[in-house]
Design a protein around this motif. Structure first.
Motif, PDB file in Angstrom:
ATOM      1  N   TYR A  39       0.831  -1.205   0.000  1.00  0.00           N
ATOM      2  CA  TYR A  39       0.000   0.000   0.000  1.00  0.00           C
ATOM      3  C   TYR A  39       0.867   1.257   0.000  1.00  0.00           C
ATOM      4  CZ  TYR A  39      -3.209   3.542   1.884  1.00  0.00           C
ATOM      5  OH  TYR A  39      -3.939   4.691   2.088  1.00  0.00           O
ATOM      6  N   TYR A  42       2.375   1.782  -3.307  1.00  0.00           N
ATOM      7  CA  TYR A  42       1.355   2.192  -4.281  1.00  0.00           C
ATOM      8  C   TYR A  42       1.073   3.690  -4.178  1.00  0.00           C
ATOM      9  CZ  TYR A  42      -3.105   2.651  -6.676  1.00  0.00           C
ATOM     10  OH  TYR A  42      -4.112   3.062  -7.523  1.00  0.00           O
ATOM     11  N   ASP A  80      -6.077   0.669  -6.863  1.00  0.00           N
ATOM     12  CA  ASP A  80      -5.033  -0.318  -7.133  1.00  0.00           C
ATOM     13  C   ASP A  80      -5.658  -1.501  -7.861  1.00  0.00           C
ATOM     14  OD1 ASP A  80      -2.962  -2.108  -7.139  1.00  0.00           O
ATOM     15  OD2 ASP A  80      -2.609  -2.060  -4.977  1.00  0.00           O
TER      16      ASP A  80
END
Length: 797
Positions: free
Chosen positions: A378, A381, A530
């Motif tokens: 995460y 990302y 995502d």
């Protein structure tokens, strides 16, 4: 003639044998006297005997005899004492050989050569000794228990015996060999550092107490009460006799109470009622919570501190089976269940990878509701979506709202990012306690009706992953509070269902929140999901100047009034308004700090405009002096001379942080520091954030918003003397006991007169005094908390 000479040659050896025998007996008797009478001064007699030896046998034989004496003295030492004395003995030989005067050296112990002191530190013989109580003098034989956690200590009898032997032996050696004794074995640099070189003076700095609106109201109310009391005092003659009698009885009762306290001043009992192992006084004040007219704004999760009259002092009990915590970095992934025995979250979030129970451990996989691919994925990302965020360089200090178990913050350490995580107590069972046990910064707090306890414009980014905060309601009051603490040009990272789901409620929330953000002049930089996890993220950026505010067609939300100061944070109600961004040259927050790690050492440019800092000198000069001062203290004294096992230290608190110099000096260690700026002290917290460090405001007259047993080391540098009589010192020490982990440490730097008051409290709590040193009117004390708690039957409600 030859025969006569030959006869003379036979007599000479006999004479010298007699002389040698006399000398040997003399040295042997002196050696016995040295160890039986350490208070005498054998050096003078040694010099007299040596003089006679030189007259008869010459300087070479005298030197050899002296070496023989020292060797005999060394042989007389016990094995463990001999090892400690090796360096002093070797030094003694050199001193005797060069005929140095021992008396002059003993009188000048304050001028010890730094190189010798550093050698003593490296040799491991630098042991701290209490200068007032031999019972607590350390012979710090540490043993490893339970996964290498250092927590052993000798029994009181062993410490007393060992300390006494060491004191007598070192005194004897210093007198016999002419070697000056280190003053209570303090590390070399501490001799000059104990007396604070940066003496604080009153200046032009504001304090949080002055900034905060409620503090002003309280001061006004107190002033009115004092005036009323003074007016009443002018009419003492009219007081009825009955009232005088009552006062007399009250005085007698107080005298009896004082006499009882003198005989046994501390009657420690365990706290009782509810789950006291997790007791936070200002968040668990059930009496105050019951009286709240409403809890719709989470008022019941805000601070409601008991008054001194309402709360009896008690000690928080240990959970059954508690053991020293798992050490960092292993603790990020697993902790002992018995230390935080809360299985509810593991059961409630079992499908979301928050936490799992496995035998005696709680395991943290690094997942979460929004971290389906793991926290590290995460984090990567987010940087992929916005490369300018530049974790650990451009973006260093983050606020995580509704943090869960703080896996986001835990894995950001890999990126050199510090995150202040917070969540309300008990909203999800013990989530903040899990975070702290893991070694991750966190506090118990809520976005309710009051401002967060941070200054304005300090966080590089604010993060919210499914935190369920209603940003769009009540004029956007909560999002405007985030705007207050966010640095101009900083980022708001929002990862929640309204960002990426299309349910009717989510769509409506997104629409209203995005509209509010636009009205606040935030620029929406990204809104995406995502592809691998289908988790979305939206990123907004706060404006860097006031241009947008000045050209808005609709003046909603309104600009805050001048008396609604942006830095006021201690018990100040939130307002649905937007604060202007600093714009004047040299004003704080007009520039982004240098990239990390350069910002740690860089003097904030706005300090140059302050003619007077904490120490009377210009602020920029005082800042640099403070940084250098703490570098020396930490490196030369704290790391080497106090006996602290720094490998067991992870969570650190500086209770009176000033410019954050102590925390900055620890950045090379795998620790994090909560820098506390007391509300009554100069407001230096913005400086700490500009350096890329974490901090918070707090009033030490009240309890801190953290769970028990959450810090490994507390640093109290002149905290009590700065607070004065405004706060009860006993209550502060009890609060320190509450938040300190068993086997954790406290470093006191304080006036001797104040330490004379605090030291009996420390001993009554069964803390071990590991190091004590006094210089002039200042004292340095390092103490270690033990596992001791009062008997479970001695409890108070």
């Amino acid at each position: 003639m030859p025969l006569k000479h030959a006869k003379s040659d036979r007599r000479v050896p006999s004479f010298y044998r007699l002389v040698a025998a006399v000398i040997f007996v003399a040295f042997f008797l002196i050696a016995l006297w040295v160890f039986s009478s350490p208070s005498q001064r054998p050096q003078e007699l040694l010099n007299e005997v040596s003089s006679k030896v030189e007259n008869q046998l010459g300087a070479d034989e005298s030197s050899s005899s002296r070496e023989t004496f020292v060797e005999k003295e060394e042989d007389a030492l016990e094995p463990d004492e001999k090892e400690e004395g090796d360096l002093k003995l070797s030094t003694s030989k050199e001193n005797v050989a060069t005929k140095q005067d021992s008396k002059s050296q003993a009188e000048n112990t304050e001028t010890i050569d730094d190189a010798v002191a550093e050698d003593i530190q490296e040799d491991g013989s630098n042991k701290g000794k209490s200068d007032r109580d031999s019972e607590t003098s350390p012979r710090d034989d540490q043993q490893q228990v339970d996964d290498g956690i250092v927590g052993a200590r000798n029994s009181a009898d062993a410490e007393k015996s060992s300390s006494s032997t060491t004191d007598e032996q070192e005194k004897t050696l210093s007198e016999v060999t002419g070697t000056a004794k280190l003053p209570e074995a303090l590390p070399s640099v501490a001799q000059s550092e104990l007396t604070t070189e940066n003496t604080e003076v009153s200046g032009s700095w504001t304090t949080q107490a002055k900034e905060s609106i409620k503090e002003k109201e309280q001061e006004s109310h107190l002033k009115a009460e004092n005036e009323s009391a003074q007016n009443a005092g002018t009419n003492q003659a009219a007081v009825p006799q009955e009232l005088e009698d009552r006062e007399e009885v009250k005085k007698q009762d107080e005298q009896v109470k004082e006499e009882l306290e003198k005989s046994d001043p501390y009657h420690w009992k365990l706290c009782k009622g509810g789950d006291t192992t997790d007791f936070i006084p200002c968040l668990d004040n059930q009496e105050a919570i019951k009286k709240l007219p409403t809890t719709i704004h989470y008022e019941h999760r805000e601070r409601h501190c008991p008054s001194n009259d309402e709360s009896d002092l008690c000690l928080v009990p240990l959970p059954k089976g508690y053991k020293p915590p798992v050490r960092w970095p292993r603790s990020r992934d697993e902790i002992y269940y018995n230390n935080v025995p809360h299985p509810g979250l593991a059961s409630y979030k079992k499908d979301q990878n928050w936490v799992k129970k496995s035998g005696e451990l709680l395991i943290f996989p690094g997942g979460g509701t929004q971290f389906k691919g793991g926290a590290s994925h995460y984090i990567d990302y987010v940087e992929h979506v916005l490369p300018d965020i530049a974790w650990g360089k451009h973006t260093r200090v983050i606020l995580d709202v509704g943090c869960g178990v703080a896996s986001f913050a835990g894995f950001l350490f890999d990126k050199d990012v510090l995150t202040m995580s917070f969540a309300p107590k008990d909203e999800h069972e013990a989530q903040v306690q899990f975070a702290l046990e893991r070694g991750i910064p966190a506090i118990s707090a809520v976005m309710g009706t009051q401002r967060l306890v941070f200054p304005s414009n300090v966080f590089d980014a604010v993060h919210c992953a499914r935190c369920r905060v209603p940003w769009h309601l009540e004029g956007g009051k909560l999002l405007l509070e985030i705007n207050r603490v966010l640095r101009p040009g900083g980022y708001f990272i929002w990862s929640a269902t309204p960002v990426y789901l299309h349910e009717a409620e989510d769509v409506q929330i997104w629409k209203e929140t995005a509209s509010l953000a636009a009205a606040m002049c935030w620029n929406q930089l990204a809104r995406t999901a995502d592809s691998s996890t289908r988790i979305g993220v939206a990123i907004f950026q706060k404006p860097k100047n006031n241009f947008c505010y000045e050209h808005r067609k609709r003046k909603r939300p309104p600009i805050c009034k001048d008396n609604e100061k942006p830095d006021a944070a201690w018990y100040v109600p939130m307002q649905a308004c937007v604060h202007k961004i600093p714009s004047e040259d040299g004003e704080r927050s007009t520039e982004w700090p240098q990239e990390w790690p350069l910002r740690l050492e860089a003097t904030p440019s706005w300090l140059s405009n302050m003619p007077k800092g904490l120490y009377g000198k210009p602020a920029a000069e005082g800042f640099r002096s403070d940084a250098d001062h703490w570098k020396r203290v930490v490196e030369k004294s704290y790391m080497q001379g106090l006996g602290i096992d720094w490998d067991a230290v992870r969570n650190v608190m500086d209770m009176n942080a000033r410019y954050g110099g102590f925390a900055a000096a620890l950045t090379t260690r795998p620790v994090w520091v909560m820098n506390v700026v007391p509300t009554s002290e100069p407001d230096t917290l913005p400086v700490i954030f500009d350096r890329g460090l974490l901090g918070i405001y707090h009033d030490w007259c009240e309890s801190f918003s953290t769970y028990p047993r959450t810090y490994d080391l507390l640093h109290a540098d002149h905290l009590f003397s700065r607070i004065g009589k405004r706060c009860n010192h006993l209550r502060i020490v009890v609060e320190m006991d509450r938040i300190l982990r068993p086997q954790g440490w406290v470093i006191f730097r304080e006036k001797v007169s104040i330490m004379n008051e605090i030291e009996p409290i420390i001993k009554s709590l069964h803390w071990d005094i590991r190091f004590s040193y006094s210089q002039e009117k200042e004292q340095l004390l390092a103490v270690q908390k033990t596992m001791w708690r009062p008997a479970s039957t001695d409890t108070i409600q």
